[in-house]
Scaffold this motif. Structure first.
Motif, short mmCIF file in Angstrom:
data_model
loop_
_atom_site.label_atom_id
_atom_site.label_comp_id
_atom_site.label_asym_id
_atom_site.label_seq_id
_atom_site.Cartn_x
_atom_site.Cartn_y
_atom_site.Cartn_z
N SER A 1 1.35 2.78 -6.24
CA SER A 1 1.51 1.59 -5.41
C SER A 1 0.56 0.48 -5.88
CB SER A 1 1.23 1.92 -3.94
OG SER A 1 2.21 2.79 -3.42
N ALA A 2 -0.67 0.86 -6.23
CA ALA A 2 -1.65 -0.12 -6.72
C ALA A 2 -1.20 -0.72 -8.05
CB ALA A 2 -3.02 0.54 -6.87
N GLU A 3 -0.61 0.10 -8.90
CA GLU A 3 -0.11 -0.38 -10.19
C GLU A 3 1.03 -1.38 -10.00
OE1 GLU A 3 1.12 2.85 -12.72
OE2 GLU A 3 -0.84 3.85 -12.59
N LEU B 1 6.79 14.51 -3.15
CA LEU B 1 6.54 15.53 -4.17
C LEU B 1 5.35 15.18 -5.06
CD1 LEU B 1 10.21 16.27 -5.30
CD2 LEU B 1 8.77 17.68 -3.82
N LYS B 2 4.84 13.96 -4.92
CA LYS B 2 3.77 13.48 -5.80
C LYS B 2 2.47 13.27 -5.02
CE LYS B 2 6.57 12.79 -9.44
NZ LYS B 2 6.43 13.43 -10.74
N SER B 3 1.36 13.32 -5.74
CA SER B 3 0.05 13.09 -5.10
C SER B 3 -0.60 11.81 -5.60
CB SER B 3 -0.88 14.28 -5.38
OG SER B 3 -1.08 14.42 -6.77
N ASP B 4 0.17 11.01 -6.37
CA ASP B 4 -0.41 9.78 -6.92
C ASP B 4 0.28 8.53 -6.37
OD1 ASP B 4 2.04 10.06 -8.16
OD2 ASP B 4 1.31 9.66 -10.20
N ASN B 5 0.77 8.61 -5.14
CA ASN B 5 1.49 7.47 -4.56
C ASN B 5 0.62 6.22 -4.45
OD1 ASN B 5 4.08 8.70 -4.07
ND2 ASN B 5 3.13 9.89 -2.45
N GLU B 6 -0.64 6.42 -4.05
CA GLU B 6 -1.54 5.26 -3.90
C GLU B 6 -1.78 4.59 -5.26
OE1 GLU B 6 -2.16 8.01 -0.48
OE2 GLU B 6 -2.14 8.29 -2.66
N HIS C 1 0.80 -1.24 0.00
CA HIS C 1 0.00 0.00 0.00
C HIS C 1 0.83 1.28 0.00
CE1 HIS C 1 0.71 0.13 4.34
NE2 HIS C 1 0.13 1.32 4.38
N ASP C 2 2.04 1.23 0.53
CA ASP C 2 2.92 2.42 0.53
C ASP C 2 4.24 2.13 -0.17
OD1 ASP C 2 1.36 4.32 1.88
OD2 ASP C 2 1.91 3.53 3.83
N ILE C 3 4.26 1.12 -1.05
CA ILE C 3 5.54 0.73 -1.64
C ILE C 3 6.12 1.86 -2.50
CG2 ILE C 3 4.58 -0.41 -3.71
CD1 ILE C 3 6.86 -2.59 -3.11
N ILE D 1 -5.79 -0.52 -1.51
CA ILE D 1 -4.67 0.44 -1.53
C ILE D 1 -5.20 1.84 -1.84
CG2 ILE D 1 -2.59 1.15 -2.79
CD1 ILE D 1 -1.95 -1.86 -3.14
N LEU D 2 -6.06 1.94 -2.84
CA LEU D 2 -6.61 3.25 -3.22
C LEU D 2 -7.48 3.83 -2.12
CD1 LEU D 2 -7.48 2.51 -6.97
CD2 LEU D 2 -5.59 3.90 -6.09
#
Length: 204
Positions: free
Chosen positions: A86-88, A78-83, A71-73, A111-112
């Motif tokens: 991580s899901a990808e 600086l980014k807002s698309d970490n989730e 979930h936090d891999i 994760i999302l």
């Protein structure tokens, strides 16, 4: 315990020790990055402890474990698309070990869900997002270490930029009817969490 649990999980999907070790090494490396101060292996360890307490309530334990590890891999302040990232990555890795598409989809959704922490129609997802927020309801000493570590992860930003953003996040939690969606975590952490959040807001 984290490594052992991961290796045991993967025995259900692959006989390849080298692939198992490769996937674990990637997880360990990402969560041990020097840029991380809160989203670390310690965070995963706490999650595993919290979720093990409610294991009997979880309908798909293997999916929850995959969600935990991935979930936090991806974590970039600086980014807002970490989730989403991580899901990808979770989808890519789970396909490598032939996890069913239903499980992969559920893992991605869980994760999302950590992006907004709103109540889900899936009870496993609610248990996971509650466990992910369990740090909010710890005693003040542990909580203060948490918020200081979060600040370190965003050290690139000045207080002028960081503080309003942090206040917005904290006020979002306070505006919720319930921070914790499940009865178990609500009873365990809700009151302390609201006290901690209010105290941090006052300190900002």
């Amino acid at each position: 315990m984290l490594k052992e649990t991961f290796i045991e999980l993967l025995t259900n999907y692959t006989d390849s020790d080298s692939l198992t070790n490769e996937l674990w090494t990637e997880i360990e490396k990402n969560y041990s990055s020097k840029k991380r101060h809160y989203h670390t292996l310690h965070h995963l360890d706490n999650l595993l402890t919290q979720l093990t307490e409610v294991k009997n309530e979880i309908q798909n334990w293997n999916t929850i474990l995959f969600t935990l590890y991935y979930h936090d891999i991806v974590s970039n302040s600086l980014k807002s698309d970490n989730e989403e990232k991580s899901a990808e990555l979770a989808e890519k890795r789970l396909k490598q070990i032939s996890v069913s598409l239903d499980t992969i989809e559920l893992c991605k959704n869980q994760i999302l869900a950590t992006k907004s922490h709103i109540k889900s129609t899936d009870s496993d997802t609610n248990y996971f997002t509650d466990a992910d927020l369990s740090i909010l309801g710890q005693n003040w000493e542990i909580y203060s270490l948490y918020y200081k570590n979060v600040r370190k992860e965003y050290s690139i930003y000045s207080d002028f930029v960081y503080n309003p953003g942090r206040k917005k996040v904290l006020n979002h939690f306070l505006s919720m009817d319930k921070i914790f969606k499940t009865d178990f975590f609500y009873k365990k952490f809700e009151r302390q969490a609201k006290q901690n959040i209010q105290k941090e807001i006052e300190l900002l």
